[in-house]
Design a protein around this motif. Structure first.
Motif, PDB file in Angstrom:
ATOM      1  N   VAL A   1       0.864  -1.183   0.000  1.00  0.00           N
ATOM      2  CA  VAL A   1       0.000   0.000   0.000  1.00  0.00           C
ATOM      3  C   VAL A   1       0.901   1.234   0.000  1.00  0.00           C
ATOM      4  O   VAL A   1       1.885   1.300   0.733  1.00  0.00           O
ATOM      5  N   ALA A   2       0.572   2.189  -0.849  1.00  0.00           N
ATOM      6  CA  ALA A   2       1.347   3.434  -0.977  1.00  0.00           C
ATOM      7  C   ALA A   2       0.681   4.522  -0.137  1.00  0.00           C
ATOM      8  O   ALA A   2      -0.541   4.675  -0.155  1.00  0.00           O
ATOM      9  N   ILE A   3       1.498   5.292   0.578  1.00  0.00           N
ATOM     10  CA  ILE A   3       1.004   6.304   1.513  1.00  0.00           C
ATOM     11  C   ILE A   3       1.588   7.666   1.146  1.00  0.00           C
ATOM     12  O   ILE A   3       2.809   7.814   1.013  1.00  0.00           O
ATOM     13  N   SER A   4       0.722   8.670   1.008  1.00  0.00           N
ATOM     14  CA  SER A   4       1.183  10.039   0.748  1.00  0.00           C
ATOM     15  C   SER A   4       0.387  11.030   1.582  1.00  0.00           C
ATOM     16  O   SER A   4      -0.720  10.726   2.058  1.00  0.00           O
ATOM     17  N   THR A   5       0.955  12.222   1.746  1.00  0.00           N
ATOM     18  CA  THR A   5       0.202  13.345   2.297  1.00  0.00           C
ATOM     19  C   THR A   5       0.268  14.492   1.297  1.00  0.00           C
ATOM     20  O   THR A   5       1.235  14.621   0.538  1.00  0.00           O
ATOM     21  N   ALA A   6      -0.768  15.319   1.308  1.00  0.00           N
ATOM     22  CA  ALA A   6      -0.834  16.477   0.413  1.00  0.00           C
ATOM     23  C   ALA A   6      -1.203  17.711   1.222  1.00  0.00           C
ATOM     24  O   ALA A   6      -2.189  17.702   1.968  1.00  0.00           O
ATOM     25  N   ARG A   7      -0.402  18.757   1.076  1.00  0.00           N
ATOM     26  CA  ARG A   7      -0.558  19.990   1.849  1.00  0.00           C
ATOM     27  C   ARG A   7      -0.998  21.103   0.911  1.00  0.00           C
ATOM     28  O   ARG A   7      -0.203  21.617   0.125  1.00  0.00           O
ATOM     29  N   ALA A   8      -2.280  21.453   0.984  1.00  0.00           N
ATOM     30  CA  ALA A   8      -2.850  22.395   0.025  1.00  0.00           C
ATOM     31  C   ALA A   8      -2.919  23.796   0.580  1.00  0.00           C
ATOM     32  O   ALA A   8      -3.014  24.009   1.798  1.00  0.00           O
ATOM     33  N   GLY A   9      -2.901  24.759  -0.328  1.00  0.00           N
ATOM     34  CA  GLY A   9      -3.069  26.157   0.034  1.00  0.00           C
ATOM     35  C   GLY A   9      -4.530  26.492   0.291  1.00  0.00           C
ATOM     36  O   GLY A   9      -5.377  25.611   0.452  1.00  0.00           O
ATOM     37  N   ASN A  10      -4.839  27.789   0.340  1.00  0.00           N
ATOM     38  CA  ASN A  10      -6.209  28.227   0.624  1.00  0.00           C
ATOM     39  C   ASN A  10      -7.108  27.950  -0.569  1.00  0.00           C
ATOM     40  O   ASN A  10      -6.919  28.506  -1.654  1.00  0.00           O
ATOM     41  N   VAL A  11      -8.092  27.097  -0.366  1.00  0.00           N
ATOM     42  CA  VAL A  11      -8.944  26.610  -1.439  1.00  0.00           C
ATOM     43  C   VAL A  11     -10.222  27.433  -1.491  1.00  0.00           C
ATOM     44  O   VAL A  11     -10.905  27.611  -0.479  1.00  0.00           O
ATOM     45  N   ILE A  12     -10.557  27.920  -2.674  1.00  0.00           N
ATOM     46  CA  ILE A  12     -11.769  28.719  -2.870  1.00  0.00           C
ATOM     47  C   ILE A  12     -12.510  28.194  -4.094  1.00  0.00           C
ATOM     48  O   ILE A  12     -11.939  27.520  -4.949  1.00  0.00           O
ATOM     49  N   GLY A  13     -13.805  28.494  -4.165  1.00  0.00           N
ATOM     50  CA  GLY A  13     -14.598  28.031  -5.293  1.00  0.00           C
ATOM     51  C   GLY A  13     -16.077  28.152  -4.993  1.00  0.00           C
ATOM     52  O   GLY A  13     -16.486  28.460  -3.865  1.00  0.00           O
ATOM     53  N   GLY A  14     -16.896  27.908  -5.987  1.00  0.00           N
ATOM     54  CA  GLY A  14     -18.340  27.964  -5.817  1.00  0.00           C
ATOM     55  C   GLY A  14     -18.840  26.883  -4.881  1.00  0.00           C
ATOM     56  O   GLY A  14     -18.377  25.748  -4.941  1.00  0.00           O
ATOM     57  N   GLY A  15     -19.773  27.242  -4.010  1.00  0.00           N
ATOM     58  CA  GLY A  15     -20.398  26.255  -3.144  1.00  0.00           C
ATOM     59  C   GLY A  15     -19.817  26.144  -1.760  1.00  0.00           C
ATOM     60  O   GLY A  15     -20.205  25.264  -0.995  1.00  0.00           O
TER      61      GLY A  15
ATOM     62  N   VAL B   1     -10.737  25.219  -6.039  1.00  0.00           N
ATOM     63  CA  VAL B   1     -10.885  23.908  -5.403  1.00  0.00           C
ATOM     64  C   VAL B   1     -10.502  22.756  -6.326  1.00  0.00           C
ATOM     65  O   VAL B   1      -9.998  21.713  -5.875  1.00  0.00           O
ATOM     66  N   LEU B   2     -10.689  22.919  -7.633  1.00  0.00           N
ATOM     67  CA  LEU B   2     -10.349  21.829  -8.552  1.00  0.00           C
ATOM     68  C   LEU B   2      -8.841  21.622  -8.676  1.00  0.00           C
ATOM     69  O   LEU B   2      -8.408  20.522  -9.056  1.00  0.00           O
ATOM     70  N   GLU B   3      -8.039  22.632  -8.363  1.00  0.00           N
ATOM     71  CA  GLU B   3      -6.584  22.447  -8.419  1.00  0.00           C
ATOM     72  C   GLU B   3      -6.132  21.342  -7.463  1.00  0.00           C
ATOM     73  O   GLU B   3      -5.495  20.368  -7.885  1.00  0.00           O
ATOM     74  N   PRO B   4      -6.425  21.443  -6.161  1.00  0.00           N
ATOM     75  CA  PRO B   4      -5.997  20.353  -5.281  1.00  0.00           C
ATOM     76  C   PRO B   4      -6.759  19.060  -5.512  1.00  0.00           C
ATOM     77  O   PRO B   4      -6.168  17.973  -5.416  1.00  0.00           O
ATOM     78  N   VAL B   5      -8.051  19.137  -5.815  1.00  0.00           N
ATOM     79  CA  VAL B   5      -8.822  17.905  -6.029  1.00  0.00           C
ATOM     80  C   VAL B   5      -8.200  17.066  -7.143  1.00  0.00           C
ATOM     81  O   VAL B   5      -7.990  15.849  -6.998  1.00  0.00           O
ATOM     82  N   VAL B   6      -7.883  17.696  -8.259  1.00  0.00           N
ATOM     83  CA  VAL B   6      -7.263  16.971  -9.375  1.00  0.00           C
ATOM     84  C   VAL B   6      -5.862  16.505  -8.996  1.00  0.00           C
ATOM     85  O   VAL B   6      -5.451  15.390  -9.341  1.00  0.00           O
ATOM     86  N   ALA B   7      -5.116  17.339  -8.265  1.00  0.00           N
ATOM     87  CA  ALA B   7      -3.777  16.930  -7.831  1.00  0.00           C
ATOM     88  C   ALA B   7      -3.841  15.733  -6.893  1.00  0.00           C
ATOM     89  O   ALA B   7      -3.026  14.802  -6.999  1.00  0.00           O
ATOM     90  N   TYR B   8      -4.804  15.720  -5.970  1.00  0.00           N
ATOM     91  CA  TYR B   8      -4.956  14.568  -5.071  1.00  0.00           C
ATOM     92  C   TYR B   8      -5.194  13.287  -5.866  1.00  0.00           C
ATOM     93  O   TYR B   8      -4.585  12.242  -5.591  1.00  0.00           O
ATOM     94  N   LEU B   9      -6.092  13.383  -6.826  1.00  0.00           N
ATOM     95  CA  LEU B   9      -6.423  12.194  -7.630  1.00  0.00           C
ATOM     96  C   LEU B   9      -5.242  11.776  -8.497  1.00  0.00           C
ATOM     97  O   LEU B   9      -5.037  10.577  -8.744  1.00  0.00           O
ATOM     98  N   MET B  10      -4.458  12.741  -8.938  1.00  0.00           N
ATOM     99  CA  MET B  10      -3.254  12.440  -9.716  1.00  0.00           C
ATOM    100  C   MET B  10      -2.235  11.684  -8.857  1.00  0.00           C
ATOM    101  O   MET B  10      -1.650  10.679  -9.287  1.00  0.00           O
ATOM    102  N   ILE B  11      -2.021  12.143  -7.628  1.00  0.00           N
ATOM    103  CA  ILE B  11      -1.081  11.481  -6.718  1.00  0.00           C
ATOM    104  C   ILE B  11      -1.573  10.085  -6.367  1.00  0.00           C
ATOM    105  O   ILE B  11      -0.809   9.104  -6.393  1.00  0.00           O
ATOM    106  N   ALA B  12      -2.858   9.967  -6.026  1.00  0.00           N
ATOM    107  CA  ALA B  12      -3.420   8.662  -5.645  1.00  0.00           C
ATOM    108  C   ALA B  12      -3.304   7.660  -6.780  1.00  0.00           C
ATOM    109  O   ALA B  12      -3.000   6.483  -6.560  1.00  0.00           O
ATOM    110  N   LYS B  13      -3.531   8.109  -8.010  1.00  0.00           N
ATOM    111  CA  LYS B  13      -3.405   7.240  -9.190  1.00  0.00           C
ATOM    112  C   LYS B  13      -1.958   6.826  -9.399  1.00  0.00           C
ATOM    113  O   LYS B  13      -1.653   5.632  -9.605  1.00  0.00           O
TER     114      LYS B  13
END
Length: 354
Positions: free
Chosen positions: A181-195, A230-242
């Motif tokens: 199992v691969a383990i990572s952490t992701a440290r994101a900046g201030n996330v903004i977006g609709g909703g 918000v899509l910047e970190p969301v896509v980056a998270y999914l990229m790292i997990a993949k």
């Protein structure tokens, strides 16, 4: 950048799925054809992005507390996830001063419980713990923090997330090195977006004031933050997990933030919002500086994201001006009682196909 087709039919478990960032991630994964399970408390705000977009109709949504290990383990046993993304948290700095014990229980023991479930669930191949740019010992210096800088957040929220990072590192060293199992952490900046309807966040405060056609109150206009859609970190998270699912060599700690040009002061960010909002709606809202003597918050904070760029060829897609246009678009549709779910889907399609 991210081949979303990878996620088709993948079993993905997300903690914190009912929150703002979790809702955007769930929608993207649903669109990609993933088998999504969420584990979280009821939506933390009213109104709620998760509920207004009816995301529970298209995934398995489990209402549960990350502090409840027994319940979470039952969900893991039932779902047998392949990928786990941990986003459940008490995420507000000011709230952490009011409720420090709850903040630590959720952000530290919640992480312990998720890692324990991962450890005991052989189906999991990829685990990502989402933390924050505030995990670093803030020295108020002008350059970005790198992944090897000291972790020691100041306030209970930031510090609890530093602890979450340390817990992840301990579990990695103690249990996961000899496991598949691969383990990572992701440290994101201030996330903004609709909703985003959270309290004590600057963009939701702007929207609430715009709805009432009142002046926007800004309590610390000179603080500098790395703002990103918000899509910047969301896509980056999914990229790292993949990536780490396919090859464990990509596991590690990653900063996820905007380029230096998108580290803005709060005052300049609100000025930009007012310009975009007034142009789109014909209103004439403005902001006023009103420091309220609140608890300590960092004045200057930004990230060095060169590791993420170097490893994956990643780069931010939407700058702050584009991001604010997307926020105004979504929020104007919301206030006009339009189809915000459709707007959300269109923005996701635009982002991942650029």
């Amino acid at each position: 950048m991210l081949d979303v087709s990878f996620y088709k039919d993948k079993k993905v478990l997300i903690t914190g799925h009912t929150g703002f960032k979790g809702s955007w991630m769930c929608q993207l994964l649903i669109m990609a054809g993933a088998k999504v399970t969420g584990y979280a408390l009821e939506a933390p705000t009213d109104p709620s992005l998760f509920e207004m977009c009816h995301l529970a109709d298209h995934m398995q949504s489990v209402i549960g507390d990350v502090r409840d290990l027994d319940h979470m383990k039952k969900v893991f046993d039932e779902v047998q996830p392949e990928i786990v993304i941990h986003m459940a948290a008490q995420p507000i700095v000011r709230e952490s001063y009011k409720n420090p014990v709850y903040t630590y229980e959720t952000n530290v023991m919640g992480t312990v419980n998720v890692l324990e479930c991962v450890r005991l669930t052989s189906s999991v191949k990829s685990f990502l713990n989402v933390t924050t740019d505030k995990v670093y010992l803030n020295k108020e210096w002008e350059w970005g923090y790198r992944e090897n800088e000291e972790l020691n957040g100041y306030d209970p929220y930031s510090n609890s997330k530093s602890c979450s990072e340390l817990v992840t590192s301990s579990y990695l060293n103690s249990f996961f090195k000899d496991m598949d199992v691969a383990i990572s952490t992701a440290r994101a900046g201030n996330v903004i977006g609709g909703g985003d309807f959270a309290v004590d966040r600057i963009v939701p405060d702007c929207i609430r004031s715009a709805e009432k056609k009142e002046d926007i109150i800004v309590r610390n206009p000179f603080s500098t933050r790395p703002y990103e859609h918000v899509l910047e970190p969301v896509v980056a998270y999914l990229m790292i997990a993949k990536a780490q699912y396919e090859d464990k060599k990509y596991a590690g700690n990653y900063n996820v933030g905007p380029d230096e040009t998108d580290c803005w002061t709060t005052g300049n960010l609100v000025t930009l919002f007012c310009e975009k909002w007034n142009r789109a709606t014909g209103d004439s809202i403005k902001w006023i500086d009103r420091y309220d003597g609140g608890p300590h918050e960092a004045n200057f904070l930004k990230l060095d994201c060169s590791k993420l760029k170097r490893t994956f060829g990643w780069k931010p897609r939407w700058n702050v001006e584009t991001t604010m246009e997307k926020i105004v678009e979504w929020s104007h549709i919301y206030l006009q009682h339009g189809d915000v779910a459709d707007c959300m889907k269109r923005q996701i399609e635009e982002f991942i196909t650029e």
